[in-house]
Enzyme design. Structure first.
Site, PDB file in Angstrom:
ATOM      1  N   TYR A 146       0.827  -1.207   0.000  1.00 55.04           N
ATOM      2  CA  TYR A 146       0.000   0.000   0.000  1.00 55.04           C
ATOM      3  C   TYR A 146       0.859   1.254   0.000  1.00 55.04           C
ATOM      4  O   TYR A 146       0.617   2.190  -0.772  1.00 55.04           O
ATOM      5  CB  TYR A 146      -0.921  -0.022   1.218  1.00 55.04           C
ATOM      6  N   LYS A 150       0.949   3.985  -3.133  1.00 52.95           N
ATOM      7  CA  LYS A 150       0.628   5.392  -2.929  1.00 52.95           C
ATOM      8  C   LYS A 150       1.827   6.285  -3.253  1.00 52.95           C
ATOM      9  O   LYS A 150       1.669   7.386  -3.792  1.00 52.95           O
ATOM     10  CB  LYS A 150       0.161   5.630  -1.497  1.00 52.95           C
TER      11      LYS A 150
END
Length: 230
Positions: A146, A150
């Site tokens: 994650y 991002k």
């Protein structure tokens, strides 16, 4: 110094596009934007807009009007197909990591590719990122897929902003961190962190968006309008 402004005064009578409209933040943003402007909404659940499929993004781009004052990408997920964030590098799953990049990095890239031409010069294109995508701010580790997805999104937004500014010098293309927002998807990760409701997050983001101009193009900001380290 934080960047904030009067949303209603700046955008009254304009038009916004919210992508990821059925999520907690997306739906709250629609309610906030609709107070002063027309809003178009796209989501996979309601109209089949799938950011992981270029054909879907391209087809919708041809059906939408031009000259949006705001385009907000509210898509993204912390968990995909029951794969939660990793606590250790030993937990890396290649397919789960690829899914994170498809939704949280490649998806925003496809949105920028096909929908940024619909942004009015002087408008704001904002993509929902996360503070955990900051490399400079990472002091805890974990959540590798994650975080990396991002961080990739942040680079994509920053790079695209440079290119978009050549044709639209008054626009602002940015990555925004909404804070920790209460929802069914985030509830088990809230822990001791302070959190806000989706409506509070929408109000905060609206104030930040209202303060964005060409000087902030390509930046990464939090819900208070403060710069986040890359």
């Amino acid at each position: 110094m934080s960047i904030q402004g009067d949303f209603d005064a700046r955008f009254r009578g304009g038009r916004a596009l919210v992508i990821g409209s059925t999520g907690a933040i997306g739906s709250a943003l629609i309610d906030r934007f609709k107070r002063v402007m027309a809003v178009d909404a796209l989501s996979r659940r309601e109209n089949g807009f799938d950011v992981t499929e270029e054909s879907s993004v391209e087809a919708w781009a041809k059906r939408l009007p031009e000259q949006y004052q705001i385009i907000f990408n509210a898509t993204g997920a912390l968990e995909i197909d029951n794969h939660g964030p990793e606590k250790t590098i030993r937990a890396i799953d290649p397919e789960a990591m690829a899914a994170q990049f498809a939704l949280n990095a490649i998806g925003p890239a496809l949105i920028l590719k096909h929908l940024s031409p619909l942004l009015a010069d002087g408008g704001v294109f904002a993509s929902m990122s996360a503070r955990v995508g900051s490399i400079g701010d990472n002091g805890l580790g974990g959540w590798i897929s994650y975080r990396a997805a991002k961080a990739a999104q942040n680079q994509i937004v920053h790079t695209a902003a440079i290119e978009i500014a050549r044709k639209k010098p008054k626009a602002a293309v940015v990555a925004l961190h909404p804070g920790t927002v209460e929802s069914e998807l985030t509830r088990k990760y809230l822990g001791r962190h302070g959190s806000v409701t989706p409506d509070e997050a929408a109000d905060n983001l609206a104030r930040v968006i209202a303060g964005l101009g060409p000087e902030q193009n390509g930046g990464f900001f939090d819900w208070k309008g403060e710069v986040i380290a890359w």
